[in-house]
Motif scaffolding. Structure first.
Motif, PDB file in Angstrom:
ATOM      1  N   ARG A  24       0.831  -1.266  -0.143  1.00 40.46           N
ATOM      2  CA  ARG A  24      -0.085  -0.058   0.066  1.00 40.46           C
ATOM      3  C   ARG A  24       0.871   1.172   0.009  1.00 40.46           C
ATOM      4  N   GLU A 118       1.244   9.193   3.637  1.00 40.56           N
ATOM      5  CA  GLU A 118       1.270   8.373   4.469  1.00 40.56           C
ATOM      6  C   GLU A 118       0.759   9.146   5.820  1.00 40.56           C
ATOM      7  N   ASP A 119       0.790  10.185   6.125  1.00 44.01           N
ATOM      8  CA  ASP A 119      -0.385  10.738   6.983  1.00 44.01           C
ATOM      9  C   ASP A 119      -1.516  10.579   6.982  1.00 44.01           C
ATOM     10  N   LYS A 120      -2.184  10.641   5.700  1.00 44.36           N
ATOM     11  CA  LYS A 120      -3.584  10.272   5.290  1.00 44.36           C
ATOM     12  C   LYS A 120      -3.838   8.604   5.651  1.00 44.36           C
ATOM     13  N   LEU A 121      -2.813   7.934   5.328  1.00 45.65           N
ATOM     14  CA  LEU A 121      -2.962   6.542   5.551  1.00 45.65           C
ATOM     15  C   LEU A 121      -2.977   6.247   7.256  1.00 45.65           C
ATOM     16  N   HIS A 123      -3.947   8.240   9.342  1.00 43.52           N
ATOM     17  CA  HIS A 123      -4.670   8.784  10.118  1.00 43.52           C
ATOM     18  C   HIS A 123      -6.181   8.197   9.796  1.00 43.52           C
ATOM     19  N   THR A 124      -6.214   7.032   9.038  1.00 39.48           N
ATOM     20  CA  THR A 124      -7.119   6.144   8.782  1.00 39.48           C
ATOM     21  C   THR A 124      -7.608   5.444   9.785  1.00 39.48           C
ATOM     22  N   ALA A 125      -6.454   4.982  10.771  1.00 40.52           N
ATOM     23  CA  ALA A 125      -6.597   3.912  11.620  1.00 40.52           C
ATOM     24  C   ALA A 125      -6.052   4.621  13.091  1.00 40.52           C
ATOM     25  N   THR A 127      -4.782   7.988  15.653  1.00 40.16           N
ATOM     26  CA  THR A 127      -4.935   9.453  16.129  1.00 40.16           C
ATOM     27  C   THR A 127      -3.347  10.156  15.871  1.00 40.16           C
ATOM     28  N   GLU A 128      -3.481  11.497  15.853  1.00 39.66           N
ATOM     29  CA  GLU A 128      -2.032  12.221  15.534  1.00 39.66           C
ATOM     30  C   GLU A 128      -1.086  11.489  16.493  1.00 39.66           C
TER      31      GLU A 128
END
Length: 148
Positions: A24, A118-121, A123-125, A127-128
């Motif tokens: 991915r 990468e951050d979008k991926l 943050h799908t699972a 928290t920050e």
């Protein structure tokens, strides 16, 4: 190994988990690298060269785990594109490699774009805070692997 030492039911080995994630990540990063005109190996080489002072080709080969012959071909291409320089110090036989200004500018843009996907991926699972901790923990594991 005792029952107390056994992994919890359903918990996968690290390699199994990483093999689920890596395709991915590759799919997300490949278009960014293609747009920048970089292969994954060239990106890895640029990243390593940018991480500090000029490095010998031998050391760069060790750090990137790339065969010296193949590394040389990548470096030839990066030099041709003026993304790295390759110099032979007067007192040494081994060439040193350094990133150029244009190489650093390209790398900075690619890193920003890769970080965004990468951050979008993540943050799908996560928290920050969890995403930051995961990056920090993975850096520690990677450093431990490199010291072996």
């Amino acid at each position: 190994m005792t029952d107390a030492d056994s992994p919890p039911p359903g918990e996968q080995d690290l390699a199994a988990v990483m093999f689920r994630i890596l395709p991915r990540l590759g799919a997300l990063e490949e278009p960014i690298l293609r747009e920048a005109g970089l292969s994954m190996w060239e990106y890895a080489i640029l990243t390593e060269v940018a991480s500090g002072a000029a490095v010998s080709q031998r050391e760069l080969s060790r750090r990137t785990r790339r065969d010296p012959t193949r590394l040389g071909r990548h470096l030839d291409e990066l030099v041709k594109r003026e993304l790295v320089s390759r110099d032979r110090p007067q007192d040494q036989r081994q060439r040193t490699v350094a990133i150029t200004e244009s190489g650093q500018a390209l790398l900075d843009g690619v890193r920003r774009n890769i970080r965004e996907v990468e951050d979008k991926l993540l943050h799908t699972a996560l928290t920050e805070s969890d995403a930051r901790n995961l990056r920090r923990l993975l850096d520690r594991v990677a450093a431990a692997c490199e010291s072996d």
